[in-house]
Design a protein around this motif. Structure first.
Motif, PDB file in Angstrom:
ATOM      1  N   LEU A 418       6.969  83.212  16.916  1.00  0.00           N
ATOM      2  CA  LEU A 418       6.237  82.914  18.146  1.00  0.00           C
ATOM      3  C   LEU A 418       4.769  83.258  17.942  1.00  0.00           C
ATOM      4  CD1 LEU A 418       8.700  84.638  20.663  1.00  0.00           C
ATOM      5  CD2 LEU A 418       8.752  82.256  19.872  1.00  0.00           C
ATOM      6  N   GLN A 419       3.901  82.530  18.617  1.00  0.00           N
ATOM      7  CA  GLN A 419       2.472  82.844  18.600  1.00  0.00           C
ATOM      8  C   GLN A 419       2.041  83.249  20.020  1.00  0.00           C
ATOM      9  OE1 GLN A 419       3.081  79.665  16.654  1.00  0.00           O
ATOM     10  NE2 GLN A 419       3.290  81.126  14.979  1.00  0.00           N
ATOM     11  N   VAL A 420       1.658  84.509  20.151  1.00  0.00           N
ATOM     12  CA  VAL A 420       1.102  84.980  21.419  1.00  0.00           C
ATOM     13  C   VAL A 420      -0.413  84.862  21.298  1.00  0.00           C
ATOM     14  CG1 VAL A 420       0.870  86.898  23.014  1.00  0.00           C
ATOM     15  CG2 VAL A 420       3.038  86.528  21.809  1.00  0.00           C
ATOM     16  N   VAL A 421      -1.017  83.997  22.097  1.00  0.00           N
ATOM     17  CA  VAL A 421      -2.443  83.689  21.992  1.00  0.00           C
ATOM     18  C   VAL A 421      -3.162  84.348  23.174  1.00  0.00           C
ATOM     19  CG1 VAL A 421      -4.155  81.867  21.750  1.00  0.00           C
ATOM     20  CG2 VAL A 421      -1.814  81.498  20.941  1.00  0.00           C
ATOM     21  N   ALA A 422      -4.085  85.241  22.842  1.00  0.00           N
ATOM     22  CA  ALA A 422      -4.826  85.978  23.871  1.00  0.00           C
ATOM     23  C   ALA A 422      -6.295  85.627  23.779  1.00  0.00           C
ATOM     24  CB  ALA A 422      -4.634  87.481  23.697  1.00  0.00           C
ATOM     25  N   GLU A 423      -6.942  85.472  24.923  1.00  0.00           N
ATOM     26  CA  GLU A 423      -8.377  85.219  24.939  1.00  0.00           C
ATOM     27  C   GLU A 423      -9.089  86.351  25.669  1.00  0.00           C
ATOM     28  OE1 GLU A 423      -9.666  81.861  27.206  1.00  0.00           O
ATOM     29  OE2 GLU A 423      -7.944  81.923  28.541  1.00  0.00           O
ATOM     30  N   ARG A 424     -10.160  86.806  25.040  1.00  0.00           N
ATOM     31  CA  ARG A 424     -11.010  87.857  25.578  1.00  0.00           C
ATOM     32  C   ARG A 424     -10.253  89.180  25.694  1.00  0.00           C
ATOM     33  NH1 ARG A 424     -11.871  83.543  28.846  1.00  0.00           N
ATOM     34  NH2 ARG A 424     -10.598  84.457  30.495  1.00  0.00           N
ATOM     35  N   GLY A 425     -10.970  90.219  25.562  1.00  0.00           N
ATOM     36  CA  GLY A 425     -10.409  91.550  25.811  1.00  0.00           C
ATOM     37  C   GLY A 425      -9.731  92.150  24.587  1.00  0.00           C
ATOM     38  N   GLU A 426      -9.392  93.401  24.703  1.00  0.00           N
ATOM     39  CA  GLU A 426      -8.732  94.165  23.652  1.00  0.00           C
ATOM     40  C   GLU A 426      -7.249  93.820  23.622  1.00  0.00           C
ATOM     41  OE1 GLU A 426      -8.150  96.334  20.537  1.00  0.00           O
ATOM     42  OE2 GLU A 426     -10.155  96.182  21.423  1.00  0.00           O
ATOM     43  N   ASP A 428      -5.033  95.517  21.349  1.00  0.00           N
ATOM     44  CA  ASP A 428      -4.227  96.556  20.706  1.00  0.00           C
ATOM     45  C   ASP A 428      -3.055  96.976  21.597  1.00  0.00           C
ATOM     46  OD1 ASP A 428      -5.894  96.466  18.580  1.00  0.00           O
ATOM     47  OD2 ASP A 428      -7.056  98.270  19.098  1.00  0.00           O
ATOM     48  N   ALA A 429      -3.314  97.133  22.898  1.00  0.00           N
ATOM     49  CA  ALA A 429      -2.245  97.537  23.810  1.00  0.00           C
ATOM     50  C   ALA A 429      -1.149  96.478  23.877  1.00  0.00           C
ATOM     51  CB  ALA A 429      -2.824  97.786  25.204  1.00  0.00           C
ATOM     52  N   LEU A 430      -1.547  95.203  23.839  1.00  0.00           N
ATOM     53  CA  LEU A 430      -0.565  94.117  23.881  1.00  0.00           C
ATOM     54  C   LEU A 430       0.284  94.110  22.615  1.00  0.00           C
ATOM     55  CD1 LEU A 430       0.646  91.595  25.159  1.00  0.00           C
ATOM     56  CD2 LEU A 430      -1.237  90.255  24.177  1.00  0.00           C
ATOM     57  N   VAL A 431      -0.378  94.315  21.456  1.00  0.00           N
ATOM     58  CA  VAL A 431       0.352  94.346  20.184  1.00  0.00           C
ATOM     59  C   VAL A 431       1.362  95.486  20.187  1.00  0.00           C
ATOM     60  CG1 VAL A 431       0.161  94.702  17.696  1.00  0.00           C
ATOM     61  CG2 VAL A 431      -1.489  93.234  18.881  1.00  0.00           C
ATOM     62  N   SER A 432       0.953  96.635  20.663  1.00  0.00           N
ATOM     63  CA  SER A 432       1.859  97.790  20.712  1.00  0.00           C
ATOM     64  C   SER A 432       3.028  97.527  21.656  1.00  0.00           C
ATOM     65  CB  SER A 432       1.093  99.033  21.179  1.00  0.00           C
ATOM     66  OG  SER A 432       0.065  99.349  20.272  1.00  0.00           O
ATOM     67  N   ALA A 433       2.739  96.904  22.806  1.00  0.00           N
ATOM     68  CA  ALA A 433       3.805  96.613  23.764  1.00  0.00           C
ATOM     69  C   ALA A 433       4.802  95.608  23.196  1.00  0.00           C
ATOM     70  CB  ALA A 433       3.203  96.087  25.059  1.00  0.00           C
ATOM     71  N   VAL A 479       6.180  91.764  29.562  1.00  0.00           N
ATOM     72  CA  VAL A 479       5.333  92.448  28.572  1.00  0.00           C
ATOM     73  C   VAL A 479       3.865  92.082  28.737  1.00  0.00           C
ATOM     74  CG1 VAL A 479       4.898  92.786  26.114  1.00  0.00           C
ATOM     75  CG2 VAL A 479       7.257  92.607  26.963  1.00  0.00           C
ATOM     76  N   ILE A 480       3.549  90.792  28.769  1.00  0.00           N
ATOM     77  CA  ILE A 480       2.146  90.361  28.836  1.00  0.00           C
ATOM     78  C   ILE A 480       1.506  90.760  30.167  1.00  0.00           C
ATOM     79  CG2 ILE A 480       0.627  88.338  28.861  1.00  0.00           C
ATOM     80  CD1 ILE A 480       2.464  87.073  26.764  1.00  0.00           C
ATOM     81  N   PRO A 481       2.155  90.505  31.318  1.00  0.00           N
ATOM     82  CA  PRO A 481       1.526  90.940  32.578  1.00  0.00           C
ATOM     83  C   PRO A 481       1.300  92.446  32.652  1.00  0.00           C
ATOM     84  CG  PRO A 481       3.279  89.359  33.009  1.00  0.00           C
ATOM     85  CD  PRO A 481       3.377  89.724  31.571  1.00  0.00           C
ATOM     86  N   GLU A 482       2.246  93.226  32.134  1.00  0.00           N
ATOM     87  CA  GLU A 482       2.105  94.684  32.209  1.00  0.00           C
ATOM     88  C   GLU A 482       0.999  95.204  31.297  1.00  0.00           C
ATOM     89  OE1 GLU A 482       5.925  96.246  31.335  1.00  0.00           O
ATOM     90  OE2 GLU A 482       6.848  95.537  33.213  1.00  0.00           O
ATOM     91  N   SER A 483       0.651  94.457  30.243  1.00  0.00           N
ATOM     92  CA  SER A 483      -0.402  94.908  29.330  1.00  0.00           C
ATOM     93  C   SER A 483      -1.792  94.675  29.907  1.00  0.00           C
ATOM     94  CB  SER A 483      -0.276  94.184  27.985  1.00  0.00           C
ATOM     95  OG  SER A 483      -0.631  92.819  28.122  1.00  0.00           O
ATOM     96  N   GLY A 484      -1.884  93.845  30.946  1.00  0.00           N
ATOM     97  CA  GLY A 484      -3.180  93.557  31.545  1.00  0.00           C
ATOM     98  C   GLY A 484      -4.005  92.563  30.747  1.00  0.00           C
ATOM     99  N   THR A 485      -3.411  91.918  29.753  1.00  0.00           N
ATOM    100  CA  THR A 485      -4.120  90.953  28.907  1.00  0.00           C
ATOM    101  C   THR A 485      -3.715  89.532  29.303  1.00  0.00           C
ATOM    102  OG1 THR A 485      -4.064  92.534  27.090  1.00  0.00           O
ATOM    103  CG2 THR A 485      -4.614  90.261  26.539  1.00  0.00           C
ATOM    104  N   GLU A 486      -4.688  88.635  29.336  1.00  0.00           N
ATOM    105  CA  GLU A 486      -4.376  87.221  29.591  1.00  0.00           C
ATOM    106  C   GLU A 486      -3.944  86.578  28.287  1.00  0.00           C
ATOM    107  OE1 GLU A 486      -6.458  83.130  31.299  1.00  0.00           O
ATOM    108  OE2 GLU A 486      -7.504  85.045  31.479  1.00  0.00           O
ATOM    109  N   ALA A 487      -2.678  86.208  28.196  1.00  0.00           N
ATOM    110  CA  ALA A 487      -2.135  85.658  26.955  1.00  0.00           C
ATOM    111  C   ALA A 487      -1.029  84.657  27.280  1.00  0.00           C
ATOM    112  CB  ALA A 487      -1.608  86.776  26.062  1.00  0.00           C
ATOM    113  N   HIS A 488      -0.754  83.817  26.300  1.00  0.00           N
ATOM    114  CA  HIS A 488       0.264  82.780  26.449  1.00  0.00           C
ATOM    115  C   HIS A 488       1.132  82.753  25.201  1.00  0.00           C
ATOM    116  CE1 HIS A 488      -2.107  81.366  29.876  1.00  0.00           C
ATOM    117  NE2 HIS A 488      -3.171  81.450  29.088  1.00  0.00           N
TER     118      HIS A 488
END
Length: 813
Positions: A418-426, A428-433, A479-488
């Motif tokens: 799978l490819q989780v694509v994130a734009e803008r922002g840090e 690291d927290a998403l990767v750890s989650a 996972v993605i909503p809880e990390s606070g990162t905008e990703a798909h």
């Protein structure tokens, strides 16, 4: 038009040959540009793809994989490297290969499994898979596999590799044509008559496929579209020509001249073919309401072949009939026609006996057929939509071996990351989650590009596993909503999951649309509410049973390896839409052909039992023959080497078999017997508002030369518009039915023979009367003396039962 094509046959032939070779030359020169676009608007995977395209706008070629495994030691051993590295270097020097990433390079440690026994290299071509020359791919495969030795296994996977292990193009079509030729020869008994439907279908199919390849340069046409176009085009092309040739031969056997027989055939069966072809195209166009870009190209390819099949059947076929003349009949038929004169074409034999049996036992026939269909439909309750991949290939293929080796060495999820694509922002927290999420085996984040980060996630389960689908939902919903990162979440696996989800959501609306369309068409054609309602219900039953067969074979794996179809897996997400469209169109063909004959009988006799019995007896043989041809053609696509093609072929073959041999031959007529006269009920207000649609007009009168006789065929009006019939049953002295009795209607003085029929298995008969008046009706039968009696016919049908006794012919009614 039919008469013009018949008389100007050389012009028509030249136009078709010119079109075929012209489009073929253009298609060969231009090549193909097929593209699989599975993205869907407003889905998470599409948003991920759009971001990746923004971050990495450069286009790259197809990336394939070379995988090797050692039985002893590790892939790092010098004895292994000395064989693999030179092969990879040679592949890298080939023209058309852009890059080879080796596990022996400085950055290649991750390409070796933990136990060190399996490794892989990635070969990136300069073109996409469908543009990579086949010779180059073969050179890559041969070079890599030349490095094998005892204890060292080398396999290759990827889209380009898949192309070289497919069987030669046209094998499935050739096998289908040969099988259809056998069925046609048995049905017609004539070589020339057998060739007619084949030539017509091949001309239409060849033109359609070449035109599709040209259209692939101006619009997105998926790779599977030509295969599906071949499948449906070959089936309907042969069947449509079969219907017309059958009617043409019937006309000649009844004494018509070849030209008049051809014109009549096109004016009757040809109209039915136009109606049927239009129905199929409308059903195919119904796929557009799904709003899936991938299906647009499928609609183009399949509709184009159907349109050309109808065009060939209505223009090329009459031209070919003009060339053959009387040779459309077998030598034996021509000799018998010359010696004995025109013959009756009343249904007899097995078809008539079965029709009489259904009339006597409609309840038991309906229950048996319904139970059989319900049993076959049970597996559909576990239907799961998804996508096939190289893990579904046959075990003997190198792509399947490479897939299995990668799963063994790097985990089952490695084949569908799978490819989780994130734009803008840090991130690291998403990767750890993500790393701590259940079902995740590996996580790796690539360096950001234009503010966009791509995180590759390898699941612990295979791409086709339900657990992988659950992981995608978990990442998106929690996972993605809880990390606070905008990703798909994107990637091939996520795309196909979204495709299956959207298909499942929209499928009920699609089914409702095509069922409603079928209801309206049959309502106008047969001026009845019950007939179209019955047809709609039968279509749903046929669809459920055919998908039950698909699930049992391809999802449950009942015989996939035995049939050479590879490993079981989910049903391809787009297949239900395509199959339902085709099944709807083909079912309408058979329903129209069957019920139109019943409706014609009902209009003239107002006897539902007789209408259903005669309609089934006279049409079941040609319907079963047409269905058998389609089954042969569709089943042959198991040899196509394409899993989607095999699924569509087997699914449609099962659907046609169930539709023709169970529904139209048993369940539909049994239900119509049980429903009685209510079959033809239509509210008076609706009757006045409905437009009149003539699917198949009545046959015209045909003059037969010789002995001052004039044969008027079934239900032909005279110049004043009058037309009626005499019908009833022929029985012996013991009250039993007399089959094969020949009943002849003469003019009052007996000088002219107006109509002649043969009684069916149940003793029923029907003769045509040109106008009210007095006539002479004679009857002969083996074991009975020939007798004649005067009958007086009024404005309506005359019910006249005949009892054949030893010395006289009495009218019971």
């Amino acid at each position: 038009m039919a008469r013009w094509c018949y008389r100007h046959r050389l012009v028509v032939l030249l136009l078709w040959v010119g079109a075929l070779f012209g489009v073929g030359f253009a298609g060969s020169a231009a090549g193909t540009d097929y593209a699989n676009s599975f993205s869907l608007p407003n889905t998470d995977s599409t948003r991920a793809y759009d971001l990746m395209e923004k971050a990495f706008p450069q286009s790259s070629g197809d990336t394939d994989t070379v995988v090797w495994k050692v039985d002893d030691g590790t892939v790092r051993d010098e004895s292994v490297r000395s064989r693999i590295e030179p092969a990879l270097e040679e592949i890298g020097r080939m023209e058309g290969v852009g890059e080879v990433s080796s596990p022996y390079a400085a950055q290649g440690a991750a390409q070796i499994s933990e136990n060190g026994r399996i490794a892989y290299a990635q070969v990136t071509f300069t073109e996409q898979a469908n543009s990579v020359p086949k010779e180059l791919v073969e050179d890559v495969v041969d070079t890599a596999q030349d490095a094998e030795r005892a204890g060292l296994q080398v396999e290759l996977g990827g889209q380009a590799i898949t192309r070289v292990q497919e069987p030669p193009t046209g094998i499935a079509e050739l096998v289908g044509i040969v099988a259809a030729a056998v069925v046609l020869f048995i049905a017609f008994g004539s070589l020339f008559a057998m060739l007619l439907p084949l030539v017509v279908a091949i001309a239409a199919l060849g033109t359609g496929l070449m035109a599709t390849s040209l259209l692939s340069h101006v619009t997105d046409v998926p790779e599977v579209a030509p295969l599906l176009g071949s499948l449906i085009g070959l089936g309907v092309g042969i069947d449509y020509a079969l219907f017309i040739v059958t009617r043409h031969r019937k006309g000649i056997l009844r004494g018509m001249k070849p030209e008049e027989a051809a014109v009549t055939a096109l004016n009757t069966s040809g109209r039915a073919v136009l109606f049927a072809g239009g129905t199929v195209c409308i059903a195919l166009a119904g796929m557009l309401v799904m709003n899936m870009r991938f299906l647009d190209g499928v609609v183009i390819a399949t509709s184009l072949t159907v349109v050309l099949s109808v065009l060939a059947a209505t223009t090329l076929l009459p031209a070919l009939l003009g060339l053959l003349g009387m040779r459309v009949l077998s030598r034996r038929q021509r000799r018998r026609l010359a010696a004995a004169g025109p013959e009756s074409e009343e249904a007899s034999g097995l078809a008539a006996r079965w029709s009489a049996f259904v009339e006597r036992r409609p309840r038991s026939v309906a229950v048996t057929a319904l139970i059989a269909m319900m049993i076959l439909a049970l597996p559909v309750l576990s239907l799961r939509l998804g996508a096939t991949d190289q893990g579904n290939h046959q075990e003997s293929t190198t792509t399947r071996q490479a897939y299995d080796l990668l799963a063994e060495g790097f985990g089952p999820g490695f084949n569908g990351p799978l490819q989780v694509v994130a734009e803008r922002g840090e991130t690291d927290a998403l990767v750890s989650a993500i790393r701590s999420t259940e079902g995740v085996a590996q996580v790796a984040a690539a360096p950001p590009a234009q503010g966009i980060t791509v995180i590759q996630v390898v699941p612990t389960t295979s791409p086709q596993s339900e657990q992988t689908d659950q992981l995608i939902d978990r990442l998106r919903d929690d996972v993605i909503p809880e990390s606070g990162t905008e990703a798909h979440v994107g990637g091939v696996t996520a795309v196909f999951k979204d495709f299956a989800s959207v298909t499942g959501d929209r499928l009920p609306y699609f089914i409702a649309a095509i069922i409603t369309l079928g209801f309206l068409l049959l309502l106008v054609a047969f001026r009845s509410l019950v007939v179209p309602l019955t047809a709609a219900l039968m279509n749903l039953i046929a669809a459920a049973a055919s998908f039950g067969v698909l699930v049992a074979i391809f999802q449950w794996g009942w015989g996939t390896e035995l049939l050479g179809l590879g490993k079981e897996g989910p049903i391809t997400a787009f297949l239900p839409v395509i199959m339902l469209s085709l099944l709807f169109g083909l079912s309408m063909d058979y329903q129209v052909f069957l019920v139109s004959r019943m409706h014609e009988e009902w209009v003239h006799t107002k006897d539902n039992a007789r209408a259903v019995r005669v309609g089934l007896a006279e049409t079941s043989r040609v319907i079963n023959c047409a269905a058998l041809i389609m089954i042969c053609v569709f089943s042959a696509f198991v040899l196509s080497g394409d899993m989607e093609g095999a699924m569509a072929g087997i699914g449609l073959a099962a659907a046609v078999a169930l539709d023709a041999f169970i529904l139209r031959t048993a369940l539909v007529p049994a239900a119509m017997h049980l429903l009685g006269n209510s079959n033809w009920w239509l509210p008076e207000g609706l009757e006045k508002r409905l437009p009149h649609l003539a699917v198949e007009p009545r046959e015209e009168a045909a003059e037969v030369g010789g002995a001052a006789e004039n044969v008027l065929h079934a239900r032909v009006p005279d110049d004043k518009g009058h037309s009626t019939v005499v019908h009833g049953f022929v029985r012996g002295a013991d009250g039993g039915p007399v089959e094969g009795a020949v009943l002849t209607l003469h003019s009052k003085g007996g000088g002219l023979r107006l109509d002649q029929v043969t009684s069916l298995a149940d003793g029923s008969y029907i003769v045509s009367v040109p106008a009210p008046g007095s006539y002479l009706l004679s009857a002969t039968a083996p074991g009975h003396a020939a007798r004649a009696r005067s009958v007086t016919v009024g404005e309506g049908p005359l019910v006249y039962d005949v009892e054949l006794a030893e010395d006289e012919m009495d009218a019971v009614n």
